[in-house]
Design a protein around this motif. Structure first.
Motif, PDB file in Angstrom:
ATOM      1  N   GLU A 348       5.110 -15.179 -27.722  1.00 55.90           N
ATOM      2  CA  GLU A 348       5.415 -14.027 -28.883  1.00 55.90           C
ATOM      3  C   GLU A 348       3.248 -13.277 -28.018  1.00 55.90           C
ATOM      4  O   GLU A 348       3.232 -12.769 -27.936  1.00 55.90           O
ATOM      5  CB  GLU A 348       4.719 -13.596 -30.335  1.00 55.90           C
ATOM      6  CG  GLU A 348       4.273 -13.093 -30.740  1.00 55.90           C
ATOM      7  CD  GLU A 348       4.032 -13.286 -32.553  1.00 55.90           C
ATOM      8  OE1 GLU A 348       3.999 -12.439 -33.184  1.00 55.90           O
ATOM      9  OE2 GLU A 348       5.838 -13.188 -33.091  1.00 55.90           O
ATOM     10  N   TRP A 349       2.890 -15.355 -27.812  1.00 55.07           N
ATOM     11  CA  TRP A 349       1.572 -15.489 -27.334  1.00 55.07           C
ATOM     12  C   TRP A 349       1.423 -15.178 -25.878  1.00 55.07           C
ATOM     13  O   TRP A 349       0.591 -14.230 -25.429  1.00 55.07           O
ATOM     14  CB  TRP A 349       1.687 -16.579 -27.290  1.00 55.07           C
ATOM     15  CG  TRP A 349       0.647 -17.442 -28.455  1.00 55.07           C
ATOM     16  CD1 TRP A 349       0.628 -16.942 -30.188  1.00 55.07           C
ATOM     17  CD2 TRP A 349       0.911 -19.123 -29.330  1.00 55.07           C
ATOM     18  NE1 TRP A 349       0.040 -17.546 -30.848  1.00 55.07           N
ATOM     19  CE2 TRP A 349       0.597 -18.892 -30.735  1.00 55.07           C
ATOM     20  CE3 TRP A 349       0.843 -19.869 -28.170  1.00 55.07           C
ATOM     21  CZ2 TRP A 349       0.299 -19.600 -30.975  1.00 55.07           C
ATOM     22  CZ3 TRP A 349       0.960 -20.559 -28.760  1.00 55.07           C
ATOM     23  CH2 TRP A 349      -0.095 -20.899 -30.963  1.00 55.07           C
ATOM     24  N   ASP A 350       2.642 -14.898 -24.930  1.00 51.65           N
ATOM     25  CA  ASP A 350       2.906 -14.609 -23.656  1.00 51.65           C
ATOM     26  C   ASP A 350       3.053 -13.336 -23.845  1.00 51.65           C
ATOM     27  O   ASP A 350       2.106 -12.296 -22.999  1.00 51.65           O
ATOM     28  CB  ASP A 350       3.895 -14.535 -23.215  1.00 51.65           C
ATOM     29  CG  ASP A 350       4.438 -15.042 -21.826  1.00 51.65           C
ATOM     30  OD1 ASP A 350       3.836 -13.864 -21.737  1.00 51.65           O
ATOM     31  OD2 ASP A 350       4.554 -16.142 -20.986  1.00 51.65           O
ATOM     32  N   ALA A 351       3.315 -12.044 -24.852  1.00 52.78           N
ATOM     33  CA  ALA A 351       3.530 -11.019 -24.827  1.00 52.78           C
ATOM     34  C   ALA A 351       2.380 -10.773 -24.838  1.00 52.78           C
ATOM     35  O   ALA A 351       2.041  -9.248 -24.723  1.00 52.78           O
ATOM     36  CB  ALA A 351       4.562 -11.066 -25.662  1.00 52.78           C
ATOM     37  N   SER A 352       1.505 -10.888 -26.046  1.00 54.71           N
ATOM     38  CA  SER A 352       0.506 -10.708 -27.069  1.00 54.71           C
ATOM     39  C   SER A 352      -0.905 -10.815 -25.434  1.00 54.71           C
ATOM     40  O   SER A 352      -1.256  -9.370 -25.631  1.00 54.71           O
ATOM     41  CB  SER A 352      -0.642 -11.613 -27.798  1.00 54.71           C
ATOM     42  OG  SER A 352      -1.495 -11.020 -27.871  1.00 54.71           O
ATOM     43  N   CYS A 353      -0.590 -11.454 -25.042  1.00 56.70           N
ATOM     44  CA  CYS A 353      -1.687 -12.077 -23.522  1.00 56.70           C
ATOM     45  C   CYS A 353      -1.396 -10.771 -23.051  1.00 56.70           C
ATOM     46  O   CYS A 353      -2.194 -10.863 -21.876  1.00 56.70           O
ATOM     47  CB  CYS A 353      -1.794 -13.493 -23.073  1.00 56.70           C
ATOM     48  SG  CYS A 353      -2.138 -14.523 -24.714  1.00 56.70           S
ATOM     49  N   ARG A 354       0.068 -10.382 -22.440  1.00 51.61           N
ATOM     50  CA  ARG A 354      -0.252  -9.593 -20.872  1.00 51.61           C
ATOM     51  C   ARG A 354      -0.247  -7.916 -21.602  1.00 51.61           C
ATOM     52  O   ARG A 354      -0.872  -6.885 -20.984  1.00 51.61           O
ATOM     53  CB  ARG A 354       1.426  -9.620 -20.911  1.00 51.61           C
ATOM     54  CG  ARG A 354       2.109 -10.780 -20.250  1.00 51.61           C
ATOM     55  CD  ARG A 354       3.274 -10.892 -20.392  1.00 51.61           C
ATOM     56  NE  ARG A 354       4.163 -11.719 -19.284  1.00 51.61           N
ATOM     57  CZ  ARG A 354       4.731 -12.241 -18.648  1.00 51.61           C
ATOM     58  NH1 ARG A 354       4.087 -10.953 -17.585  1.00 51.61           N
ATOM     59  NH2 ARG A 354       4.891 -13.427 -17.719  1.00 51.61           N
ATOM     60  N   GLU A 355       0.075  -7.929 -23.501  1.00 47.59           N
ATOM     61  CA  GLU A 355      -0.906  -6.594 -23.452  1.00 47.59           C
ATOM     62  C   GLU A 355      -2.343  -6.273 -23.528  1.00 47.59           C
ATOM     63  O   GLU A 355      -2.543  -5.620 -22.890  1.00 47.59           O
ATOM     64  CB  GLU A 355      -0.021  -6.164 -24.489  1.00 47.59           C
ATOM     65  CG  GLU A 355      -0.165  -5.959 -25.589  1.00 47.59           C
ATOM     66  CD  GLU A 355       0.868  -4.592 -26.495  1.00 47.59           C
ATOM     67  OE1 GLU A 355       1.680  -3.860 -26.486  1.00 47.59           O
ATOM     68  OE2 GLU A 355       0.950  -5.543 -27.744  1.00 47.59           O
ATOM     69  N   GLN A 356      -2.828  -7.804 -23.681  1.00 52.25           N
ATOM     70  CA  GLN A 356      -4.060  -7.791 -23.598  1.00 52.25           C
ATOM     71  C   GLN A 356      -4.462  -7.539 -22.805  1.00 52.25           C
ATOM     72  O   GLN A 356      -5.911  -6.931 -22.056  1.00 52.25           O
ATOM     73  CB  GLN A 356      -4.721  -9.164 -24.543  1.00 52.25           C
ATOM     74  CG  GLN A 356      -6.133  -9.022 -24.176  1.00 52.25           C
ATOM     75  CD  GLN A 356      -6.584 -10.508 -25.178  1.00 52.25           C
ATOM     76  OE1 GLN A 356      -6.348 -10.873 -25.706  1.00 52.25           O
ATOM     77  NE2 GLN A 356      -7.232 -11.402 -24.319  1.00 52.25           N
ATOM     78  N   ARG A 357      -3.839  -7.979 -21.318  1.00 52.50           N
ATOM     79  CA  ARG A 357      -4.775  -8.049 -20.169  1.00 52.50           C
ATOM     80  C   ARG A 357      -4.645  -6.726 -19.730  1.00 52.50           C
ATOM     81  O   ARG A 357      -5.431  -6.151 -19.239  1.00 52.50           O
ATOM     82  CB  ARG A 357      -3.817  -8.635 -19.119  1.00 52.50           C
ATOM     83  CG  ARG A 357      -3.877  -8.614 -17.726  1.00 52.50           C
ATOM     84  CD  ARG A 357      -3.447  -9.190 -16.693  1.00 52.50           C
ATOM     85  NE  ARG A 357      -1.946  -8.342 -16.915  1.00 52.50           N
ATOM     86  CZ  ARG A 357      -0.642  -8.785 -16.456  1.00 52.50           C
ATOM     87  NH1 ARG A 357      -0.412  -9.176 -15.778  1.00 52.50           N
ATOM     88  NH2 ARG A 357       0.253  -8.122 -16.617  1.00 52.50           N
ATOM     89  N   ARG A 358      -3.193  -6.271 -20.160  1.00 53.84           N
ATOM     90  CA  ARG A 358      -3.405  -4.452 -19.955  1.00 53.84           C
ATOM     91  C   ARG A 358      -4.323  -3.415 -20.226  1.00 53.84           C
ATOM     92  O   ARG A 358      -4.719  -2.579 -19.932  1.00 53.84           O
ATOM     93  CB  ARG A 358      -1.865  -3.515 -20.128  1.00 53.84           C
ATOM     94  CG  ARG A 358      -0.678  -4.274 -19.101  1.00 53.84           C
ATOM     95  CD  ARG A 358       0.541  -4.069 -19.826  1.00 53.84           C
ATOM     96  NE  ARG A 358       1.081  -3.861 -20.905  1.00 53.84           N
ATOM     97  CZ  ARG A 358       1.875  -5.268 -21.089  1.00 53.84           C
ATOM     98  NH1 ARG A 358       2.497  -5.565 -19.944  1.00 53.84           N
ATOM     99  NH2 ARG A 358       2.956  -4.942 -22.528  1.00 53.84           N
ATOM    100  N   LEU A 359      -4.349  -4.025 -21.191  1.00 49.51           N
ATOM    101  CA  LEU A 359      -5.563  -3.126 -22.254  1.00 49.51           C
ATOM    102  C   LEU A 359      -7.101  -3.554 -21.316  1.00 49.51           C
ATOM    103  O   LEU A 359      -7.902  -2.035 -20.802  1.00 49.51           O
ATOM    104  CB  LEU A 359      -6.116  -3.503 -23.444  1.00 49.51           C
ATOM    105  CG  LEU A 359      -5.077  -3.067 -24.718  1.00 49.51           C
ATOM    106  CD1 LEU A 359      -4.504  -3.512 -26.243  1.00 49.51           C
ATOM    107  CD2 LEU A 359      -4.432  -1.752 -25.062  1.00 49.51           C
ATOM    108  N   VAL A 360      -7.304  -4.631 -20.813  1.00 50.85           N
ATOM    109  CA  VAL A 360      -8.682  -4.948 -20.490  1.00 50.85           C
ATOM    110  C   VAL A 360      -8.632  -4.185 -18.739  1.00 50.85           C
ATOM    111  O   VAL A 360      -9.260  -3.650 -18.591  1.00 50.85           O
ATOM    112  CB  VAL A 360      -8.321  -6.393 -19.543  1.00 50.85           C
ATOM    113  CG1 VAL A 360      -9.851  -6.853 -18.785  1.00 50.85           C
ATOM    114  CG2 VAL A 360      -9.005  -7.262 -21.657  1.00 50.85           C
ATOM    115  N   SER A 361      -7.018  -4.193 -18.191  1.00 53.57           N
ATOM    116  CA  SER A 361      -7.707  -3.642 -16.965  1.00 53.57           C
ATOM    117  C   SER A 361      -7.799  -1.993 -17.076  1.00 53.57           C
ATOM    118  O   SER A 361      -8.095  -1.190 -16.093  1.00 53.57           O
ATOM    119  CB  SER A 361      -5.912  -3.392 -16.744  1.00 53.57           C
ATOM    120  OG  SER A 361      -5.487  -5.764 -15.983  1.00 53.57           O
TER     121      SER A 361
END
Length: 370
Positions: A348-361
């Motif tokens: 779940e953290w892995d998925a959340s961090c990927r989603e967070q990275r997409r938002l930043v990008s």
């Protein structure tokens, strides 16, 4: 895997043991009067695949009693296939899933009870003993198998030239009453035709598969043991799943899993859906049977709980930003709880961090455009 349902008569004027002796005597007298021979398995031996009366040089012809099921069906590979299909169907029907020890123990006990596994060859240790007809040392005619030391018939079929040939029916018993477990059709020892499996808890059909000369060929279906609705369908061609594999909720209407296969190999998109809401809960893509691209899973409320990237079936490592984000969350969790995270939490953290990275990008890209 169909089976007819007969009740064992409750009236036993001679008692269970007395009735069995009387029945055996009647059968023996009848066979003697008709000129047939009756041989107990303890006085028989198998040499080069043929049955002889012990000490005789000519293969036996007549009736043989108390033969362990492992001796009767040792030359029929189709019966092992049928047995495997029964196990597969029963585990699929388990309400709490098949990946638990109790489900496997229950399955083993059930398979023993209906005479399909294990196949013992020692008369003293066999749980199922069969009465068979033999011609020139080979099985040829009716086969009726009973639980050892009872009159409960758990399996019956016909044979020809040493192989199962015709209909095979297996039964389960509940409170002394016979219930259907399996019906399959055989030809020369191979499964050939329709096979049906019935629930171990009621008499509802739970699985149907078509065979051709020992190879799965045609439609395969599974059914909910409570509602009776179809919950799985796939087509088999030359022994392999081919076409669309679909699973349904117990109502038989809502799709919960869909996947396309070619000669048993997954291709294209695979998706899963919540059985109650119909919301997407999983998405993956395949190329030549290998995962390709992004794999995602969501919980029933729609929250992303799993995300990984694949290339040619190999999982790719996350980039540095995602790795750092995950490590920060792991450290924070361990300091707060004094415990290590479980795999589901890390996913779940892995998925959340990927989603967070997409938002930043995405934000950075928008800023660059302005």
């Amino acid at each position: 895997m169909n089976s007819m349902n007969y009740n064992i008569a409750n009236t036993r004027p001679y008692g269970r043991g007395g009735q069995r002796l009387l029945t055996a005597a009647i059968v023996s007298l009848c066979l003697s009067a008709c000129g047939g021979k009756v041989l107990d398995a303890r006085n028989a031996e198998v040499v080069n695949g043929k049955l002889y009366q012990r000490g005789e040089n000519v293969p036996f012809t007549g009736a043989v009693t108390n033969v362990p099921n492992g001796v009767v069906f040792s030359a029929d590979p189709g019966l092992e296939q049928a047995s495997n299909a029964v196990g597969k169907a029963l585990l699929y029907a388990e309400p709490n899933g098949s990946n638990n020890d109790s489900a496997m123990v229950n399955l083993q006990q059930y398979m023993m009870a209906i005479g399909l596994h294990p196949m013992a060859t020692d008369p003293e240790r066999a749980r199922v003993l069969c009465d068979v007809q033999v011609r020139d040392g080979l099985l040829d005619g009716a086969v009726k198998c009973k639980k050892a030391r009872t009159d409960d018939v758990v399996l019956e079929t016909t044979t020809s030239a040493g192989r199962i040939d015709g209909k095979l029916t297996a039964y389960r018993f509940s409170n002394g009453t016979q219930h259907p477990a399996l019906i399959a059709k055989f030809k020369n020892g191979q499964l050939d035709g329709k096979q049906e499996v019935y629930s171990s808890r009621n008499d509802k059909l739970i699985h149907r598969i078509a065979w051709s000369n020992g190879i799965a060929d045609g439609t395969e279906e599974a059914f909910d043991e409570n509602t009776g609705h179809r919950v799985m369908q796939v087509t088999n061609i030359a022994g392999k799943n081919d076409g669309e594999y679909v699973e349904y909720a117990p109502d038989g209407e809502r799709v919960i899993h869909r996947l396309k296969l070619e000669k048993g190999v997954p291709v294209g998109v695979e998706e899963t859906f919540d059985p109650l809401t119909g919301k997407l809960t999983g998405h993956a893509e395949y190329a030549n049977g290998r995962l390709q691209g992004t794999v995602k899973r969501w919980n029933p409320s729609g929250k992303l709980i799993y995300e990984r990237e694949y290339q040619d079936g190999e999982m790719l490592r996350p980039d540095d930003a995602v790795t750092e984000c995950i490590n920060d969350r792991v450290i924070t969790y361990e300091r707060a709880t004094g415990q290590h995270e479980d795999p589901a939490q890390r996913d779940e953290w892995d998925a959340s961090c990927r989603e967070q990275r997409r938002l930043v990008s995405s934000s950075a890209a928008q800023g660059a455009k302005q």
